[in-house]
Design a protein around this motif. Sequence first.
Motif, short mmCIF file in Angstrom:
data_model
loop_
_atom_site.label_atom_id
_atom_site.label_comp_id
_atom_site.label_asym_id
_atom_site.label_seq_id
_atom_site.Cartn_x
_atom_site.Cartn_y
_atom_site.Cartn_z
N ALA A 8 19.11 -30.94 13.42
CA ALA A 8 19.98 -30.46 12.35
C ALA A 8 20.17 -28.96 12.45
CB ALA A 8 19.40 -30.84 10.99
N THR A 9 21.22 -28.50 11.85
CA THR A 9 21.56 -27.08 11.87
C THR A 9 21.78 -26.59 10.44
OG1 THR A 9 23.91 -27.57 12.12
CG2 THR A 9 22.63 -27.26 14.15
N PHE A 10 21.75 -25.28 10.31
CA PHE A 10 21.96 -24.65 9.01
C PHE A 10 23.42 -24.74 8.60
CE2 PHE A 10 17.95 -22.91 10.31
CZ PHE A 10 17.27 -22.62 9.16
N ASP A 11 23.63 -24.62 7.28
CA ASP A 11 24.97 -24.52 6.68
C ASP A 11 25.84 -25.74 6.97
OD1 ASP A 11 24.36 -21.94 5.68
OD2 ASP A 11 24.87 -21.06 7.63
N ARG A 12 25.22 -26.89 7.11
CA ARG A 12 25.97 -28.12 7.31
C ARG A 12 25.47 -29.16 6.32
NH1 ARG A 12 26.05 -31.98 12.73
NH2 ARG A 12 27.21 -33.73 11.76
N THR A 13 26.39 -29.85 5.67
CA THR A 13 26.03 -30.87 4.70
C THR A 13 25.92 -32.22 5.39
OG1 THR A 13 27.19 -29.67 2.94
CG2 THR A 13 26.70 -32.00 2.54
N TYR A 14 24.74 -32.85 5.25
CA TYR A 14 24.49 -34.17 5.83
C TYR A 14 24.55 -35.21 4.73
CZ TYR A 14 22.87 -31.65 9.96
OH TYR A 14 22.79 -30.83 11.07
N SER A 15 25.56 -36.08 4.83
CA SER A 15 25.69 -37.19 3.89
C SER A 15 25.15 -38.43 4.58
CB SER A 15 27.15 -37.41 3.50
OG SER A 15 27.66 -36.27 2.85
N ASP A 16 24.10 -38.99 4.03
CA ASP A 16 23.40 -40.07 4.73
C ASP A 16 22.82 -41.03 3.70
OD1 ASP A 16 22.37 -41.49 6.85
OD2 ASP A 16 21.60 -39.68 7.86
#
Length: 844
Positions: A39-47
């Motif tokens: 995962a990376t910063f400043d990214r929204t993960y919808s799961d």
Amino acid sequence: MPPAVLAWALLLGVLAPLPALPQPQPQPQQRRRVQEKEATFDRTYSDWVDADLLNIYAFNHTVLRNRTEGVRVSVNVLSDHKDLPVLFVVRQKEAVVSFQVPLILRGLYQRKYAYQEVSRTLCQPQSKAEVETQHFYVDVSTLSLNASYQLRVTRVENFVLRTNEAFSFNATASQPQYFKYEFPEGVDSVIVKVTSAMAFPCSVISIQDILCPVYDLDNNVAFIGMYQTMTKKAAITVQKKDFPSNSFYVVVVVKTEDEACGGALPYYPLSKHTSPDEPVDQHNRQKMLEVMVSPAITSEAYVSSMLFCLGIFLSFYVLTLLIACWESCRQQKRKGLLAAMDSPSLDTGHSRSIPESFLGHVPYDTYGYGSFENGSSGSTEAASGSLGSAEVSYGYVGERSLENVAGRPRLDSLSSVEEDDYDTLADIDYDKNVIRTKQYLCVADLARKDKRVLRKKYQIYFWNIATIAVFYALPVIQLVITYQTVVNVTGNQDICYYNFLCAHPLGNLSAFNNILSNLGYVLLGLLFLLIILQREINYNRALMRNDTHALECGIPKHFGLFYAMGTALMMEGLLSACYHVCPNYTNFQFDTSFMYMIAGLCMLKLYQKRHPDINASAYSAYACLAVVIFFSVVGVVFGKGNMAFWIVFSVIHIVATLLLSTQLYYMGRWKLDSGILRRILHVLYTDCVRQCSGPMYVDRMVLLVMGNIINWSLAAYGLIVHPNDFASYLLAIGICNLLLYFAFYIIMKLRSGERIKLIPLLCIIGTSVVWGFALFFFFQGLSTWQKTPAESREHNRDCILLDFFDDHDIWHFLSSIAMFGSFLVLLTLDDDLDCVQRDKIYVF
């Protein structure tokens, strides 16, 4: 069967193997799937996640030793499964942070509040290398069948606070915020100020060391460090010596409820299908705040402020010494002039004839008397014999009467009664009635007791207050030390009601400036004691050489009450300092007890000047003051909104006023017994019905009527308004009565033809001005323990003098000077009568 065979058979039966028990069949193991993602910063993960799936998000970031960045994890669970929450676990270097969503926080009475959106800042351990890559993981799991969520990890901008730069941010109960501050070089102490335009929702400000984990939830923020509740203002002074890493976290948490800040508990109506134990969703509890860290004052400011404080009050010692030297030189010149003229005459002063405005028409028989004790009215009865057969003679002791004064026979006047005029055995009490109920009294009439007896009587005032001071101060000091220790150990700064915007610590003391400013009471009280000691020494020397002025003239000199006043002023400083170690609801009486005593002693001294024989004894006076202090405590604890208490207090106040008025009007010549009502009715019938005559003692009646009007008005005000600060209300009653009696004394003194000398006149004017400024600063109200600590801090203000003293400190300075000046007024007010015989000094 032989016994040996039987024994072997039994043994073999015991050792035989037992039948095998059925073994449980192994269940097929349920295998949970693990899904790891880079995962990376400043990214929204919808799961989504369920009971068979574990999601792991792997993050890495570069950490520089000379630069600190914050990392914030934000999650939002979209599914509504309150019974089966989603668990988030953040694994990082030196710390593990875990939380569930919905996040359940408890409030007062174990109320539950649920939050679907949660944000947490990760603590940042110190990096030893110049550049280091750190890894951390976010694990997401649940026991629910299917739960969808959103995950986002961001870097926190402005994570490190800068000195004297304000930073604004938002916070909620489930989204707390904290920031790091590092002490610059040369700065040993800073003040963290947090402000908000919104009083509610209530929040908590905490100062914590750089440790993992950070306690940033409502249910654990008080575990370590220092903390305050907050509405609009909060301020915490932080010292570098308390943090080995030379840095700390500023943590801001919004509370689930506002009750701790004085707000009302939220009301959530429950539907018929809702369980009372079910968590309640909270929305719109967001608060915008601003934080700024400023350097506190330096050690040089402490030194200069202490020198300033000492300089102010030591200057009074110098001024007193200069005035004493000037007065001594003036007396020496006067003695030299009298010796050169070979005429040791007394100061003739001015005419002592009775002004018509004061006495009106003086009848030939001026010795009428009245008393509840005898049931007779002064307007219908007069004393007989030599007491009513001579004309009143008023005047200073001049050359005409100097020979009589030297021979020390008493002047032949109606104001003095010879011992031969009455029978000392049977009629002595009757003579006391005759003397004290005359229409026009002189000091000689009320200074007939033996001087040595009176001296011992009034010295008891000093010894009693000294004893009270010792037994009062020792437990007070012990208690406030315990309070300060509790504050330092627990970090709970809601215990003490300081002006946190101007609270300068020193050692273990949190507000040293509020303690230092009380030094004036102690130093000026000691100076007043020295002045009294010098006056007493001079008076005793005059008695030793049989000085006529000391023996026969002036107001009788009794110094016991003055010593008690000086001691009370010193104790006021000591106990006020103790109170300001940790001012709060439970120790308010430390600051007010000796204020009541000072007001009471001043009234007693003013009354004693013209009534030395009939003034109250020390035991009864201190007993009355103890009752006042008792009511002060009861009123603060039980008086708020309690109508029953205010009714009882108002009735006691009015009854006490009436009894004291009767005591003063009849000079103590009345009795409180079963016949009091009959005597009252007899006086009313005799004076008001039968002949409708005016009051016998007009001046006393005017004073007492005004006093009753004022006291009845104060009682009605308390009964209607119910003041929150009962201690100040009670003190206001005492001060109003003292000012009324002092004004009456001044007016009657001037009407009697007496004058006020230069020194007391300057003291009156200067003291009045100082009292005016002092009361202005007193009513600024920088804090109040009638409210919650958070509401009290809304009144906090910055320092206004030398960046060290606040408005209340200036009140301490000015009020100590004003009290000292008031004592000097009482001491010197009647210096103009030092050369006037006592049977020419009027009583009023």
